[in-house]
Motif scaffolding. Structure first.
Motif, PDB file in Angstrom:
ATOM      1  N   PHE A  32       0.843  -1.193   0.000  1.00 46.33           N
ATOM      2  CA  PHE A  32       0.000   0.000   0.000  1.00 46.33           C
ATOM      3  C   PHE A  32       0.879   1.243   0.000  1.00 46.33           C
ATOM      4  O   PHE A  32       2.067   1.177   0.288  1.00 46.33           O
ATOM      5  CB  PHE A  32      -0.943   0.015   1.210  1.00 46.33           C
ATOM      6  CG  PHE A  32      -0.233   0.157   2.524  1.00 46.33           C
ATOM      7  CD1 PHE A  32       0.162  -0.967   3.228  1.00 46.33           C
ATOM      8  CD2 PHE A  32       0.056   1.409   3.052  1.00 46.33           C
ATOM      9  CE1 PHE A  32       0.819  -0.847   4.445  1.00 46.33           C
ATOM     10  CE2 PHE A  32       0.712   1.543   4.268  1.00 46.33           C
ATOM     11  CZ  PHE A  32       1.102   0.409   4.958  1.00 46.33           C
ATOM     12  N   GLU A  33       0.273   2.335  -0.360  1.00 46.41           N
ATOM     13  CA  GLU A  33       1.000   3.603  -0.323  1.00 46.41           C
ATOM     14  C   GLU A  33       0.189   4.591   0.466  1.00 46.41           C
ATOM     15  O   GLU A  33      -1.026   4.596   0.415  1.00 46.41           O
ATOM     16  CB  GLU A  33       1.207   4.132  -1.742  1.00 46.41           C
ATOM     17  CG  GLU A  33       2.241   3.346  -2.507  1.00 46.41           C
ATOM     18  CD  GLU A  33       2.364   3.833  -3.934  1.00 46.41           C
ATOM     19  OE1 GLU A  33       2.227   5.049  -4.168  1.00 46.41           O
ATOM     20  OE2 GLU A  33       2.587   2.984  -4.819  1.00 46.41           O
ATOM     21  N   GLU A  34       0.861   5.394   1.185  1.00 52.24           N
ATOM     22  CA  GLU A  34       0.158   6.353   2.013  1.00 52.24           C
ATOM     23  C   GLU A  34       1.035   7.588   2.190  1.00 52.24           C
ATOM     24  O   GLU A  34       1.989   7.579   2.945  1.00 52.24           O
ATOM     25  CB  GLU A  34      -0.162   5.705   3.369  1.00 52.24           C
ATOM     26  CG  GLU A  34      -0.878   6.600   4.342  1.00 52.24           C
ATOM     27  CD  GLU A  34      -2.158   7.194   3.763  1.00 52.24           C
ATOM     28  OE1 GLU A  34      -3.090   6.429   3.465  1.00 52.24           O
ATOM     29  OE2 GLU A  34      -2.210   8.441   3.592  1.00 52.24           O
ATOM     30  N   ASP A  35       0.706   8.585   1.434  1.00 49.97           N
ATOM     31  CA  ASP A  35       1.489   9.815   1.445  1.00 49.97           C
ATOM     32  C   ASP A  35       1.665  10.409   2.818  1.00 49.97           C
ATOM     33  O   ASP A  35       2.724  10.923   3.155  1.00 49.97           O
ATOM     34  CB  ASP A  35       0.796  10.870   0.581  1.00 49.97           C
ATOM     35  CG  ASP A  35       1.163  10.685  -0.867  1.00 49.97           C
ATOM     36  OD1 ASP A  35       2.021   9.824  -1.126  1.00 49.97           O
ATOM     37  OD2 ASP A  35       0.606  11.391  -1.713  1.00 49.97           O
ATOM     38  N   ARG A  36       0.625  10.318   3.618  1.00 47.39           N
ATOM     39  CA  ARG A  36       0.710  11.004   4.899  1.00 47.39           C
ATOM     40  C   ARG A  36       1.779  10.376   5.778  1.00 47.39           C
ATOM     41  O   ARG A  36       2.410  11.031   6.596  1.00 47.39           O
ATOM     42  CB  ARG A  36      -0.657  10.981   5.591  1.00 47.39           C
ATOM     43  CG  ARG A  36      -1.663  11.919   4.926  1.00 47.39           C
ATOM     44  CD  ARG A  36      -3.044  11.733   5.497  1.00 47.39           C
ATOM     45  NE  ARG A  36      -3.556  10.392   5.218  1.00 47.39           N
ATOM     46  CZ  ARG A  36      -4.635   9.881   5.798  1.00 47.39           C
ATOM     47  NH1 ARG A  36      -5.304  10.570   6.696  1.00 47.39           N
ATOM     48  NH2 ARG A  36      -5.048   8.671   5.480  1.00 47.39           N
ATOM     49  N   ILE A  37       2.003   9.057   5.591  1.00 44.24           N
ATOM     50  CA  ILE A  37       3.081   8.420   6.344  1.00 44.24           C
ATOM     51  C   ILE A  37       4.438   8.899   5.830  1.00 44.24           C
ATOM     52  O   ILE A  37       5.346   9.182   6.608  1.00 44.24           O
ATOM     53  CB  ILE A  37       2.953   6.882   6.281  1.00 44.24           C
ATOM     54  CG1 ILE A  37       1.802   6.456   7.198  1.00 44.24           C
ATOM     55  CG2 ILE A  37       4.244   6.211   6.704  1.00 44.24           C
ATOM     56  CD1 ILE A  37       1.655   4.968   7.370  1.00 44.24           C
ATOM     57  N   VAL A  94       5.135  11.715   4.546  1.00 40.87           N
ATOM     58  CA  VAL A  94       5.329  13.077   5.029  1.00 40.87           C
ATOM     59  C   VAL A  94       5.792  13.073   6.480  1.00 40.87           C
ATOM     60  O   VAL A  94       6.750  13.761   6.857  1.00 40.87           O
ATOM     61  CB  VAL A  94       4.023  13.892   4.897  1.00 40.87           C
ATOM     62  CG1 VAL A  94       4.147  15.237   5.616  1.00 40.87           C
ATOM     63  CG2 VAL A  94       3.680  14.108   3.432  1.00 40.87           C
ATOM     64  N   LEU A  95       5.139  12.252   7.282  1.00 36.10           N
ATOM     65  CA  LEU A  95       5.518  12.159   8.691  1.00 36.10           C
ATOM     66  C   LEU A  95       6.950  11.664   8.847  1.00 36.10           C
ATOM     67  O   LEU A  95       7.697  12.125   9.705  1.00 36.10           O
ATOM     68  CB  LEU A  95       4.576  11.200   9.423  1.00 36.10           C
ATOM     69  CG  LEU A  95       3.270  11.796   9.917  1.00 36.10           C
ATOM     70  CD1 LEU A  95       2.403  10.710  10.527  1.00 36.10           C
ATOM     71  CD2 LEU A  95       3.552  12.878  10.947  1.00 36.10           C
ATOM     72  N   GLN A  96       7.320  10.730   8.010  1.00 42.27           N
ATOM     73  CA  GLN A  96       8.675  10.192   8.088  1.00 42.27           C
ATOM     74  C   GLN A  96       9.714  11.269   7.848  1.00 42.27           C
ATOM     75  O   GLN A  96      10.711  11.366   8.572  1.00 42.27           O
ATOM     76  CB  GLN A  96       8.851   9.090   7.045  1.00 42.27           C
ATOM     77  CG  GLN A  96       8.140   7.839   7.423  1.00 42.27           C
ATOM     78  CD  GLN A  96       8.432   6.712   6.448  1.00 42.27           C
ATOM     79  OE1 GLN A  96       8.484   5.572   6.823  1.00 42.27           O
ATOM     80  NE2 GLN A  96       8.612   7.035   5.186  1.00 42.27           N
ATOM     81  N   ASP A  97       9.488  12.049   6.815  1.00 43.46           N
ATOM     82  CA  ASP A  97      10.440  13.119   6.508  1.00 43.46           C
ATOM     83  C   ASP A  97      10.552  14.083   7.681  1.00 43.46           C
ATOM     84  O   ASP A  97      11.640  14.533   8.038  1.00 43.46           O
ATOM     85  CB  ASP A  97       9.984  13.885   5.258  1.00 43.46           C
ATOM     86  CG  ASP A  97      10.118  13.027   4.009  1.00 43.46           C
ATOM     87  OD1 ASP A  97      10.845  12.013   4.068  1.00 43.46           O
ATOM     88  OD2 ASP A  97       9.490  13.361   2.985  1.00 43.46           O
TER      89      ASP A  97
END
Lengths: 162, 162
Positions: free
Chosen positions: B118-123, B125-128
Motif C-alpha cells: 500500500f501507499e500512504e502519502d501522509r506516512i 510526510v511524517l517520516q520526513d
DNA sequence: ATGTGTGCAAAGAGTTTGCACAGCC
DNA sequence: GGCTGTGCAAACTCTTTGCACACAT
C-alpha cells in the motif's frame, strides 16, 4: 513535571507473565529453572536483545544452559505474544517485549548502525486507519527508517575537506 | 479515467541502468553475459523476488549460471542503489527495485504470509518530518504491518463454528 | 596481457532438530 | 511414572568465500 506522555513507562511485566502462564497451562508446558531464568533475563534485558547477548547474560547466572534452550524459550515467548521477533539488516534475530504501550519505531544509521528509537502517535493512528481500510486485524508492525545520522554526516563532511 | 494518482507507474528503468553503469565504470567492473541477464531478469521480476526465484528465472534462459553469481550481482545492485535488500519474517533475503517513486509499504498476513502493498502519502510526510527532527538524512525505509487478513479471519471464524 | 568474473564446492553463520538423560506434575 | 524439557552435537538453510579457469577490457 518535565515528563512527556510518551517517555518510556516501565512495561507492565505482570501482564506478560500472566500471558505466558496462561499459554503454558493451555499447552501443558512446564516451568523449569532454565525457562524462568531465561524469561526473567529477557524481561530485564535492553530492547532488541540478540540470542547471543541473552545467552551470555543467562550463562553469567547459570553457565550450563544450552543455546538451544534459549532459542526454544524465545520462540515460546514469541508464540504467546510476549516477545516480538525482529530482523534488522544484520542477519541476527533480535527480540523485544511485545509492549503495546511503547510501540516505538526505529531510525537506523546506515553508516554506523546506531539504532535510535522514536515514537510518533500520528503514525500509529495512520496505521490503524490503513489496517482498517484493508480489513486487517493488526497484530504488530515494524517501521524502520534508514539514513545517515548527524554524527556520520559531520564525519563525512570533515573527510571531504581533507 | 479511473486511475488514482498512486497506481503504480512503470518504473524508470533507464535511470537505474544509468546508475548501475556509472557505478561499474567508477569501480572498474565488467559487463558480462551473466550480469546483464541477471540484471534484466531482476528488472522484469515481480517485487520482493527471492534469490531462489530469481535464479530459477535466470536458469530458464541460461541453465549454467551459478547461484553465487546471482548473490554477487544482487549485492552489486544493492550497493549502487538500484535494489533494496529486504528481510521479512521468513528467513529469506528478498530484493526490490529501489524505486523512489513507489515507496510502497507492506501489510503482511501472519496466517497465510500474503503480502499486500500500500501507499500512504501522509506516512511518507511524517517520516520526513521525523528524520528532520533527529537530523537524519533519510535513505530508505521499511514499514511492515503484521496482522490477519480478511480471508484468514473468515477462515478462522468458520473453523470456530465446527 | 592483465586482472576481474564465474562456477563449483567448501566453509560460515545462525537456527533447528534428534536423541538420551534429567526433572516437573 | 509418564511425558516434557534440556544439553549436546549434528543437521539444515541461507549466504559468503577460495580457487582455478574463463573472458572483458
Amino acid at each position: 513535571m518535565k515528563q512527556k506522555p510518551h517517555t518510556h513507562a516501565p512495561p507492565n511485566l505482570e501482564h506478560f507473565r500472566t500471558l505466558l502462564h496462561q499459554h503454558m497451562v493451555k499447552k501443558g508446558l512446564r516451568s523449569t529453572d532454565q525457562r524462568r531464568l531465561i524469561v526473567e533475563t529477557f524481561f530485564g534485558a535492553p530492547n532488541h536483545v540478540s540470542i547471543e547477548e541473552l545467552l551470555a547474560q543467562v550463562r553469567a547466572r547459570d553457565p550450563k544452559v544450552g543455546y538451544a534452550t534459549v532459542y526454544r524459550t524465545l520462540k515460546l515467548l514469541a508464540e504467546c505474544g510476549v516477545a516480538l521477533e525482529r530482523r534488522f539488516g544484520d542477519g541476527l534475530t533480535r527480540y523485544e517485549l511485545a509492549d503495546e504501550q511503547s510501540h516505538h519505531d526505529h531510525l537506523i544509521c546506515v553508516e554506523c548502525d546506531k539504532i535510535l528509537e522514536f515514537e510518533e502517535d500520528r503514525i500509529e493512528v495512520l496505521q490503524d486507519e490503513i489496517a482498517k481500510k484493508y480489513g486487517y486485524i493488526l497484530k504488530s508492525h515494524k517501521h524502520e527508517m534508514y539514513g545517515v545520522c548527524p554524527e556520520c554526516q559531520a564525519k563525512a563532511s570533515r573527510a571531504r575537506k581533507n
